[in-house]
Enzyme design. Structure first.
Site, short mmCIF file in Angstrom:
data_model
loop_
_atom_site.label_atom_id
_atom_site.label_comp_id
_atom_site.label_asym_id
_atom_site.label_seq_id
_atom_site.Cartn_x
_atom_site.Cartn_y
_atom_site.Cartn_z
N GLY A 16 0.85 -1.19 0.00
CA GLY A 16 0.00 0.00 0.00
C GLY A 16 0.88 1.23 0.00
O GLY A 16 0.80 2.07 0.89
N GLU A 45 0.43 -1.18 -4.87
CA GLU A 45 -0.64 -0.20 -4.70
C GLU A 45 -1.85 -0.69 -5.50
O GLU A 45 -1.71 -1.05 -6.66
CB GLU A 45 -0.15 1.18 -5.16
CG GLU A 45 -1.18 2.29 -5.12
CD GLU A 45 -1.96 2.38 -3.82
OE1 GLU A 45 -1.36 2.53 -2.74
OE2 GLU A 45 -3.21 2.30 -3.88
N ILE A 46 -3.01 -0.67 -4.87
CA ILE A 46 -4.20 -1.23 -5.52
C ILE A 46 -4.88 -0.21 -6.43
O ILE A 46 -5.54 -0.57 -7.40
CB ILE A 46 -5.18 -1.76 -4.44
CG1 ILE A 46 -6.20 -2.73 -5.04
CG2 ILE A 46 -5.88 -0.63 -3.71
CD1 ILE A 46 -7.00 -3.51 -4.00
N ALA A 89 -2.57 -6.67 -2.60
CA ALA A 89 -1.61 -7.34 -1.73
C ALA A 89 -2.28 -8.36 -0.81
O ALA A 89 -1.62 -9.23 -0.26
CB ALA A 89 -0.86 -6.31 -0.89
N LEU A 91 2.90 1.33 5.98
CA LEU A 91 2.93 2.69 6.52
C LEU A 91 1.56 3.33 6.36
O LEU A 91 1.02 3.41 5.26
CB LEU A 91 3.99 3.53 5.80
CG LEU A 91 5.42 2.96 5.73
CD1 LEU A 91 6.41 4.04 5.32
CD2 LEU A 91 5.86 2.32 7.04
N ASP A 122 -4.79 1.81 5.59
CA ASP A 122 -6.18 2.26 5.74
C ASP A 122 -6.75 1.71 7.04
O ASP A 122 -6.68 0.51 7.29
CB ASP A 122 -7.02 1.76 4.56
CG ASP A 122 -6.60 2.42 3.25
OD1 ASP A 122 -6.14 3.57 3.30
OD2 ASP A 122 -6.71 1.77 2.19
N THR A 170 6.68 9.45 3.64
CA THR A 170 5.53 9.27 2.76
C THR A 170 4.57 10.45 2.86
O THR A 170 4.58 11.21 3.83
CB THR A 170 4.75 7.98 3.10
OG1 THR A 170 4.17 8.12 4.41
CG2 THR A 170 5.64 6.76 3.06
N GLU A 171 3.74 10.54 1.84
CA GLU A 171 2.77 11.62 1.73
C GLU A 171 1.79 11.59 2.89
O GLU A 171 1.42 12.62 3.43
CB GLU A 171 2.03 11.48 0.39
CG GLU A 171 2.89 11.76 -0.84
CD GLU A 171 4.10 10.83 -1.05
OE1 GLU A 171 4.15 9.71 -0.49
OE2 GLU A 171 5.01 11.24 -1.79
N GLU A 172 1.40 10.37 3.30
CA GLU A 172 0.45 10.25 4.40
C GLU A 172 1.12 10.72 5.70
O GLU A 172 0.51 11.42 6.51
CB GLU A 172 -0.02 8.80 4.51
CG GLU A 172 -1.24 8.59 5.37
CD GLU A 172 -2.50 9.26 4.84
OE1 GLU A 172 -2.63 9.45 3.62
OE2 GLU A 172 -3.34 9.63 5.68
#
Ligand SMILES: C[S@@+](CC[C@H](N)C(=O)[O-])C[C@H]1O[C@@H](n2cnc3c(N)ncnc32)[C@H](O)[C@@H]1O
Lengths: 234, 374
Positions: free
Chosen positions: A53, A76-77, A110, A129, A132, A207-209
């Site tokens: 993810g 990444e889905i 995944a 990381l 969700d 990471t962006e999150e």
């Protein structure tokens, strides 16, 4: 070649990881042609780091120069998000010749197809990381960490391989810790063991999150686990 | 869905919520209690333990798992399953029943206990079969996502390996009868495979759908599936049965979708070298609802006329053939109202309808980039 602009790649946050989608996956890991993803490096080496993810790919980009010899893959889905990461890596490779050849992204689920891509014991490190959180109880089965999926992760991880997790959601952190600690093939690393690992500090803001959580002054909970051998004796 | 089971000297056939149990002298009947007022509740799998002491069955809508004593046919234990199941099997020691369910879970029921039922492992895909190896050390399960998983037992949290290579759902798995180092599997991809299951290594493949001597059948099926948005290249294997023939070889029976012949092969392993031979194609009037072996006799069940046919093997020097031995009319003195669903249609739901959202996205992206360039 310019870096891709994120505005063209935004997508609804969640897609159902249990439904059938159109994914291409090999019937067996031996059938997958990795040289498309790592044209400059692929030879005898296999993917050893897996970012599950990976979102917009910040971790891969950070780790790439730190471990130039290791192949790393982001999963990444979401179609647009994985395409963004791919365009980002392609652009970085053009801007910095010789660099970023060891990172790549793959669009897949995944939760379903890891054994199609990786051999038993292949991975040295896995990253989860800011996964969700799926707050509602009915959606807990969508969580990327659960008792049954941990067996699959243990299968593709080498013994002594490491799993890194970080989240801003306390409840999810506790959920992950309980599931890993209850699983006989994992043990948690102590605080002391974390200090010597240069990756730990990168978990927070690569990471962006992670950057978003910082902007919002959110908390960050890290937990790291080791894949241990099976102690079962009959 | 299996509606036939048999062991050395008895056989059982299920229809709706009823069972005809035949010990080769007389028929006895059994009615599963109707728990709900639904008409489509029915038995979807039935199995007799290898020691012939128990019969177990499961139902679709009411999700019952019931174990009966044999030969008395008295109810021994019953359980309600958490989810709808597709397959049950006795453990090799006949003290547990393994359940493979549609949500992807394998459960184990110790039927000497009252409140039994423990989840052993979970796939994220509909399960089609499960078994435990003779040495009890592994549980092997297979699913709609082309996978065969080998889990350690009782430490099922430890996945020993996967046997990967099928290109469609895996609908049957069996221990290779003459050599329990191997398992064999059949699939919607029309192939039968043989695996070293401890190491997850493919050892041998029989492309059985190539032996269908009528090309139209595959075209017809592909066309029908295409209308439903599924691309199908091969006819799927529907039924699969294996039995020991001698110390080096096993007999294999295969039915292929809409093909009214039963393919018979022998599979030989000498010093771990595999070899197969097509022995016979047995024509049948109706596509059987189930097939199985008892020793070297082949049992076929026709669920329209409720007839069990027993064919015995004739071993002339060169080739193996089968000869009709007897036919048994089931449910003769019992009226059972039940519309049998065609097993040929049931298989269609095992294919995955693929919807492609990548292509559409790539198109739009191309347009966006072209616009910028102009
Ligand atoms: C909250 S984001 C975090 C992304 C990234 N790790 C970060 O820190 O910025 C979680 C990501 O996991 C992806 N994801 C969720 N379930 C997945 C699955 N089953 N397989 C692959 N990716 C998944 C989502 O699409 C989303 O991009």
């Amino acid at each position: 070649m310019a870096l891709p602009q994120k505005k063209y790649y935004r997508q609804r946050a969640h897609s159902n990881p249990i439904a059938d989608h159109c994914f291409d996956y090999p019937a067996h890991p031996d059938e997958y042609n990795w040289s498309n993803l790592y044209p400059a490096l692929h030879g005898n080496s296999e993917v050893e780091f897996l970012d599950v993810g990976c979102g917009y790919g910040g971790l891969l980009v950070t780790l790439s120069p730190m471990y130039p010899k290791q192949l790393m893959l982001g999963l990444e889905i979401r179609v647009k998000v994985s395409d963004y990461v791919n365009d980002r890596i392609q652009a970085l490779r053009v801007q910095h010749p010789e660099m970023y050849q060891n990172i790549a992204v793959l669009r897949t689920n995944a939760m379903k197809y890891l054994p199609n891509f990786f051999h038993k014991g292949q991975l040295q490190k896995m990253f989860f990381l800011y996964p969700d959180p799926h707050f509602k109880k009915a959606k807990h089965k969508w969580r990327i960490i659960n008792k049954w999926l941990l067996s699959e992760y243990a299968y593709i991880l080498a013994e002594q391989g490491i799993v890194y997790t970080i989240t801003d959601v306390k409840d999810l952190h506790e959920w992950m810790v309980v599931h890993f600690e209850e699983h006989p093939l994992f043990e948690r690393l102590s605080k002391g063991e974390l200090e010597s690992d240069p990756i730990i500090e990168k978990l927070y803001e690569s990471t962006e999150e992670g950057q978003k959580v910082t902007r919002n002054n959110g908390d960050k909970y890290v937990a790291v686990f080791r894949r241990i051998s099976d102690k079962w004796k009959d | 869905m299996t509606c036939l089971s048999a062991s050395q000297n008895n056989l059982a056939v299920a229809r709706g919520l009823h069972v005809d149990y035949y010990n080769f002298t007389k028929h006895s009947y059994l009615d599963v209690p109707e728990k709900l007022n639904t008409h489509d509740d029915h038995i979807c799998d039935i199995t007799i333990s290898s020691d012939s002491s128990y019969l177990a069955l499961i139902t679709t809508v009411s999700k019952q798992l019931i174990i009966y004593n044999l030969p008395q046919l008295t109810e021994y234990k019953s359980f309600i399953l958490p989810r709808s199941a597709s397959k049950i099997r006795f453990s090799p020691n006949n003290i547990n029943v393994l359940v493979a369910d549609k949500s992807g879970d394998v459960l184990i029921y110790d039927f000497s206990k009252e409140n039994s039922g423990t989840k052993l492992l979970g796939h994220l895909s509909l399960l089609l079969d499960v078994l435990q190896t003779h040495d009890m050390k592994y549980i092997i399960s297979c699913d709609r996502d082309e996978k065969i998983r080998v889990s350690c037992y009782p430490n099922t949290y430890n996945i020993q390996t996967y046997c990967l290579g099928h290109k469609e759902f895996v609908n049957h798995i069996e221990i290779l009868p003459h050599n329990d180092k191997y398992i064999t599997s059949s699939s919607g991809d029309g192939n039968v495979k043989f695996w070293d299951y401890v190491n997850g290594k493919l050892c041998y493949n029989i492309n059985a759908c190539l032996d269908v001597d009528n090309n139209e059948l595959c075209e017809l099926f592909s066309k029908r599936m295409d209308e439903e948005g599924v691309e199908v290249l091969n006819l799927p294997i529907v039924h699969y049965a294996v039995t020991k023939f001698n110390k080096d070889s096993s007999l294999i029976a295969v039915t292929i979708h809409s093909f009214n012949k039963i393919l018979i092969y022998t599979l030989q392993t000498i010093d771990n070298q595999f070899k197969h031979q097509k022995e016979e194609m047995i024509p049948v009037q109706k596509f059987p609802a189930a097939i199985m072996f008892i020793k070297c006799s082949l049992i076929l069940y026709d669920d329209i006329d409720c007839i069990v046919s027993i064919l015995s093997v004739v071993n002339s020097n060169e080739r193996i053939t089968f000869q009709m031995d007897k036919q048994i009319k089931m449910f003769e003195d019992k009226i059972v109202n039940f519309n049998v669903k065609l097993s040929l249609d049931a298989i269609k739901i095992l294919y995955k309808r693929k919807f492609d959202n990548v292509q559409e996205y790539q198109e739009r992206k191309k347009q966006r980039i072209e616009k910028v360039v102009q």
